[in-house]
Design an enzyme around this catalytic site. Structure first.
Site, PDB file in Angstrom:
ATOM      1  N   ASP A  94       2.174   2.002   3.410  1.00 51.31           N
ATOM      2  CA  ASP A  94       3.117   1.060   4.038  1.00 51.31           C
ATOM      3  C   ASP A  94       4.538   1.531   3.807  1.00 51.31           C
ATOM      4  OD1 ASP A  94       0.943  -0.697   4.308  1.00 51.31           O
ATOM      5  OD2 ASP A  94       1.437  -1.771   2.463  1.00 51.31           O
TER       6      ASP A  94
ATOM      7  N   HIS B 187       0.871  -1.173   0.000  1.00 48.63           N
ATOM      8  CA  HIS B 187       0.000   0.000   0.000  1.00 48.63           C
ATOM      9  C   HIS B 187       0.915   1.232   0.000  1.00 48.63           C
ATOM     10  CE1 HIS B 187      -2.374  -2.956   2.376  1.00 48.63           C
ATOM     11  NE2 HIS B 187      -3.451  -2.368   1.922  1.00 48.63           N
TER      12      HIS B 187
HETATM   13  C1  XUL Z   1      -7.456  -6.408   4.533  1.00 40.68           C
HETATM   14  C2  XUL Z   1      -6.723  -6.876   3.352  1.00 40.68           C
HETATM   15  C3  XUL Z   1      -5.889  -5.843   2.691  1.00 40.68           C
HETATM   16  C4  XUL Z   1      -5.862  -5.955   1.205  1.00 40.68           C
HETATM   17  C5  XUL Z   1      -5.135  -4.828   0.518  1.00 40.68           C
HETATM   18  O1  XUL Z   1      -8.178  -7.394   5.170  1.00 40.68           O
HETATM   19  O2  XUL Z   1      -6.769  -8.019   2.982  1.00 40.68           O
HETATM   20  O3  XUL Z   1      -4.621  -5.918   3.224  1.00 40.68           O
HETATM   21  O4  XUL Z   1      -5.279  -7.152   0.783  1.00 40.68           O
HETATM   22  O5  XUL Z   1      -5.616  -3.596   0.880  1.00 40.68           O
END
Ligand code: XUL
Ligand code: CO
Length: 462
Positions: A130, A127
């Site tokens: 992150d 992300h």
């Molecule tokens: C949350 C989840 C996230 C997604 C990406 O439960 O799975 O980490 O994979 O935003």
């Protein structure tokens, strides 16, 4: 940045501060006592070796590595302090100062790439938040983000590691408390758009073959204050903007939407595979999106993982997988590493039948338990998940090669291969023709479904 703000930023990760230790470690080796993980076979008792995952071994016409396309999650490996709702983080991250600064963000990059190299995982996912922090202004946030992206690009080039997909965190910051593109506040929609634009730019630059949208807070806490129709319309408009933007910059990667029924919202609009497909179809988005299916999300939706995969596959929309598992005794998204061979076999059976991944892969959206706080636990966790999928792959390939389940299912539906069944499938039968037909035959005689026999057979393969 004041400490309250810093705590908020850290706590979106659900993670708490990483335990602080000296960060004057040699820069070349962040995991000094861990060797590069190699295949040693099932008889090895070396915990820092693969016992089943043999990357170059050919199974069903392709190497294991090509079939499995493993990915590691930046958020869990690098940012998850292992906090839970009742206690702060425990993870030892001696390379991390615990500060939300650009310097600290840049310092994490070589650690992650060393981890990927030592664990022999080719892909990763991240992300935006992150890899780099929020700044004082949105412009500063983007500026820091692209600096870290530049460093990731350098490390990709040095190590040969690749991005599987990128995404934007539209759920952590307090501004997203009411949702991002589904927020009742249009300025929040604009902020989300700004983040997604920059995250798509970064994914494009890093050569990522996919970009994921997980709803995060795109749902509601209560209908009492919610205009659901307007919110879902806004979500669709947002995704159309992303598709249009990608086209305008020549980004041809695959968009994914990741179903999850709840948590953090009471109800999320991307609740399960069927709901996502219906939403995408209703808003003319199906040709632009595939699904990224996560095991623990399937469990939370009250479905099996194989159900979610089949629903996606039947619509030609299975794109990628977030590999993990839940816990039968805990009702939230525990994101545990997949170690259940029955589960990995069921996933690999579907993947092999689909002909394998194109843009997607098996991303370990999984974290260690709070008690497994040492850096070496990151390795044990991934080794276990990779070995479990290697076994699932081999078992699934054998099951498909033997064809015994397929043969049974084919025979079970064979009354549709000819005669009246073929008329039904071809569309030539009508209620009237069937009325006439049914009155001229003996009452239907059923064959056994043999579920128990087939369950026994499956266990024989395990
Ligand atoms: C949350 C989840 C996230 C997604 C990406 O439960 O799975 O980490 O994979 O935003
Ligand atoms: Co996920």
């Amino acid at each position: 940045m004041d400490s309250r703000k810093k705590n908020l930023l850290v706590s979106w990760l659900g993670r708490g501060n990483p335990a602080r230790q000296s960060h004057n470690l040699p820069m070349s080796e962040f995991f000094p006592n861990i060797p590069t993980i190699k295949y040693e076979g099932p008889l090895s008792d070396n915990p820092f070796a693969f016992h089943h995952y043999n990357p170059e071994e050919i199974v069903a016409g392709k190497s294991m590595k090509e079939h499995l396309r493993f990915g590691a999650a930046y958020w869990h490996c690098m940012r998850n302090g292992l906090g839970d709702p009742f206690g702060e983080g425990t993870a030892l991250m001696p390379w991390d100062s615990g500060e939300e600064t650009l310097d600290n963000a840049l310092n994490r990059v070589p650690v992650f790439f060393e981890f990927l190299s030592k664990i022999d995982i080719d892909y990763y996912c991240f992300h935006d938040r992150d890899i780099s922090p929020e700044g004082e202004t949105l412009a500063q946030t983007h500026e820091m983000f692209h600096k870290v992206v530049e460093k990731m690009e350098t490390f990709q080039n040095q190590t040969g590691k690749k991005l599987l997909w990128g995404t934007a965190c539209l759920f952590g910051h307090p501004r997203y408390a009411h949702g991002a593109s589904t927020s009742p506040n249009a300025d929040v929609f604009a902020y989300s758009a700004s983040q997604v634009k920059n995250a798509i730019d970064a994914t494009h630059r890093l050569g990522g073959p996919g970009y994921t949208f997980w709803g995060g807070r795109e749902g509601y806490g209560s209908l009492i204050n919610t205009d659901m129709k307007r919110e879902v319309d806004h979500l669709a408009a947002f995704l159309h903007m992303a598709v249009d933007y990608a086209k305008s910059i020549g980004y041809t990667g695959q968009f994914y939407i990741e179903p999850k029924p709840r948590e953090p919202s009471t109800h999320q609009y991307d609740s399960d595979s069927a709901a996502c497909l219906n939403f995408l179809r209703e808003y003319g988005l199906l040709e632009h999106f595939k699904l990224n299916i996560e095991t623990n999300h399937a469990t939370l939706a009250g479905h099996t993982m194989e159900h979610e995969l089949e629903v996606a596959m039947n619509a030609d929309a299975l794109g990628s997988i977030d590999a993990n598992r839940g816990d039968e005794l805990i009702g939230w998204d525990t994101d545990q590493f997949p170690t259940n061979i029955y589960g990995t076999t069921n996933v690999m059976l579907r993947l092999l039948k689909m002909g394998g991944f194109t843009t997607g892969g098996l991303n370990f959206d999984a974290k260690r338990r709070r008690e497994s706080h040492e850096p070496e636990d990151l390795f044990h966790a991934h080794i276990g998940g990779m070995d479990a999928f290697a076994r699932g792959l081999k078992i699934a390939a054998k099951i498909i090669e033997d064809g015994r389940f397929d043969e049974f299912v084919k025979t079970r539906y064979s009354s549709y291969d000819e005669g009246i069944g073929a008329d039904i499938e071809s569309g030539s039968a009508t209620l009237e023709s069937l009325d006439h037909y049914a009155q001229g035959i003996n009452p239907p005689q059923l064959s056994s479904g043999r579920q128990e026999r087939l369950e026994n057979l499956l266990n024989d393969y395990l």
